[in-house]
Design a protein around this motif. Structure first.
Motif, PDB file in Angstrom:
ATOM      1  N   LEU A   1     -10.456 -14.660  31.819  1.00 16.64           N
ATOM      2  CA  LEU A   1     -11.858 -14.784  31.424  1.00 16.64           C
ATOM      3  C   LEU A   1     -12.765 -15.165  32.584  1.00 16.64           C
ATOM      4  O   LEU A   1     -13.966 -14.914  32.551  1.00 16.64           O
ATOM      5  CB  LEU A   1     -11.991 -15.815  30.303  1.00 16.64           C
TER       6      LEU A   1
ATOM      7  N   LEU B   1     -18.334  -9.369  28.201  1.00 12.35           N
ATOM      8  CA  LEU B   1     -18.246 -10.352  27.127  1.00 12.35           C
ATOM      9  C   LEU B   1     -19.608 -10.539  26.477  1.00 12.35           C
ATOM     10  O   LEU B   1     -20.617 -10.610  27.171  1.00 12.35           O
ATOM     11  CB  LEU B   1     -17.743 -11.684  27.705  1.00 12.35           C
TER      12      LEU B   1
ATOM     13  N   PHE C   1     -21.785 -12.836  23.511  1.00 14.97           N
ATOM     14  CA  PHE C   1     -21.868 -14.000  22.629  1.00 14.97           C
ATOM     15  C   PHE C   1     -22.957 -13.741  21.593  1.00 14.97           C
ATOM     16  O   PHE C   1     -24.082 -13.387  21.946  1.00 14.97           O
ATOM     17  CB  PHE C   1     -22.212 -15.268  23.411  1.00 14.97           C
TER      18      PHE C   1
ATOM     19  N   LYS D   1     -15.143  -7.830  25.078  1.00 14.05           N
ATOM     20  CA  LYS D   1     -14.767  -8.962  24.246  1.00 14.05           C
ATOM     21  C   LYS D   1     -16.015  -9.527  23.565  1.00 14.05           C
ATOM     22  O   LYS D   1     -17.086  -9.573  24.163  1.00 14.05           O
ATOM     23  CB  LYS D   1     -14.100 -10.069  25.071  1.00 14.05           C
TER      24      LYS D   1
ATOM     25  N   SER E   1     -17.579 -12.808  21.140  1.00 10.89           N
ATOM     26  CA  SER E   1     -17.414 -14.169  20.643  1.00 10.89           C
ATOM     27  C   SER E   1     -18.516 -14.479  19.639  1.00 10.89           C
ATOM     28  O   SER E   1     -19.694 -14.223  19.896  1.00 10.89           O
ATOM     29  CB  SER E   1     -17.453 -15.170  21.805  1.00 10.89           C
TER      30      SER E   1
ATOM     31  N   TYR F   1     -13.056 -13.685  19.546  1.00 10.02           N
ATOM     32  CA  TYR F   1     -13.114 -15.147  19.496  1.00 10.02           C
ATOM     33  C   TYR F   1     -14.009 -15.555  18.336  1.00 10.02           C
ATOM     34  O   TYR F   1     -15.186 -15.210  18.303  1.00 10.02           O
ATOM     35  CB  TYR F   1     -13.663 -15.722  20.806  1.00 10.02           C
TER      36      TYR F   1
ATOM     37  N   THR G   1     -15.378 -18.891  16.272  1.00  7.74           N
ATOM     38  CA  THR G   1     -15.535 -20.340  16.381  1.00  7.74           C
ATOM     39  C   THR G   1     -15.900 -20.922  15.023  1.00  7.74           C
ATOM     40  O   THR G   1     -16.842 -20.467  14.376  1.00  7.74           O
ATOM     41  CB  THR G   1     -16.642 -20.684  17.408  1.00  7.74           C
TER      42      THR G   1
ATOM     43  N   ASN H   1     -14.796 -22.715  22.869  1.00  7.83           N
ATOM     44  CA  ASN H   1     -13.723 -21.970  22.200  1.00  7.83           C
ATOM     45  C   ASN H   1     -13.310 -20.732  22.982  1.00  7.83           C
ATOM     46  O   ASN H   1     -12.123 -20.405  23.074  1.00  7.83           O
ATOM     47  CB  ASN H   1     -14.175 -21.570  20.792  1.00  7.83           C
ATOM     48  N   THR H   2     -14.274 -20.048  23.561  1.00 10.26           N
ATOM     49  CA  THR H   2     -13.982 -18.789  24.260  1.00 10.26           C
ATOM     50  C   THR H   2     -13.268 -19.024  25.589  1.00 10.26           C
ATOM     51  O   THR H   2     -12.257 -18.392  25.897  1.00 10.26           O
ATOM     52  CB  THR H   2     -15.279 -17.993  24.501  1.00 10.26           C
TER      53      THR H   2
END
Length: 254
Positions: A40, A119, A121, A142, A144, A162, A164, A182-183
């Motif tokens: 990551l 990534l 979020f 990825k 999250s 991911y 949370t 968390n990620t």
């Protein structure tokens, strides 16, 4: 007998669900056959999806501030006020405003797809279906997100990398920071949680004199959340104390 607009909404609902499943399955296949496993720490190209009210958007800024080092950060939002606030952050690479449906924002969507984000979020509390499935459409490696307890989300959450758990007793700032914890599986010290200073154009009308400090206060919250509202006279008293002590000029953002 159903009204035409109700039937239209039902058809739209099922089409969006079908698209969601297709995009998620496509992502899973890409991961299995094409993507190589990465640490990551190598995920430098980040996309934040921030599609809620202005107050919620302000609550995401400490998270952005924490992760700013060694990352290229882009943001997608669906609100003009959010866009105006987020673009003031000097460490954000790009802020994209997507209003209306995806078709009317085709050029922006295509541009985002070409950026090949590592990534994404999805910040709290962004749970509108078009916003939640946007990273799948953009082919982000990825994703999250918080583990929302909504029926539609339960059907598609298997596609997220991911998830949370939501601590409903935590402040919204902490909820967003929990995505990072968390990620990346890291601890974040409290002294790192803060709001960065932003530079506003001296000719914007906010300033009475150059190099003056300004504290912005956003006292609102959306309908149905009256219990969150601090009484107006408290805000006025706070602003008055700040100006009486000549700490800064106060500005209310409504």
């Amino acid at each position: 007998m159903y009204k035409p607009n109700i039937i239209k909404n039902i058809i739209k609902f099922f089409l969006v669900y079908f698209l969601s499943f297709f995009l998620i399955l496509k992502k899973i296949c890409r991961e299995k056959y094409y993507y190589k496993k990465k640490n990551l720490s190598n995920y430098k190209n980040l996309l934040f999806i921030i599609c809620e009210g202005l107050g919620n958007t302000i609550m995401t800024i400490p998270t952005l501030n924490i992760i700013r080092e060694n990352h290229i950060i882009d943001i997608v939002t669906n609100s003009e006020p959010n866009y105006q606030v987020l673009k003031l952050l000097p460490f954000i690479n790009n802020v994209f405003l997507i209003k209306g449906n995806w078709l009317s924002n085709y050029k922006i969507i295509r541009l985002l797809q070409k950026k090949q984000y590592n990534l994404s979020f999805i910040t709290f509390p962004t749970f509108k279906l078009p916003c939640v499935i946007l990273p799948f459409f953009l082919k982000v490696e990825k994703i999250s997100c918080h583990n929302y307890d909504y029926p539609f989300f339960k059907l598609i959450k298997f596609g997220f990398d991911y998830l949370t758990k939501i601590d409903y007793d935590a402040h919204d700032v902490e909820k967003n920071i929990s995505l990072l914890i968390n990620t990346f599986n890291i601890d974040i010290k409290k002294e790192l949680i803060n709001y960065p200073a932003v530079q506003i154009n001296q000719n914007s009308g906010f300033y009475e004199k150059k190099h003056q400090k300004i504290i912005a206060i956003h006292p609102g919250c959306k309908r149905g959340h009256d219990y969150k509202r601090w009484p107006l006279n408290y805000y006025l008293a706070l602003a008055g104390k700040i100006e009486d002590k000549k700490l800064a000029k106060t500005v209310f953002i409504l």
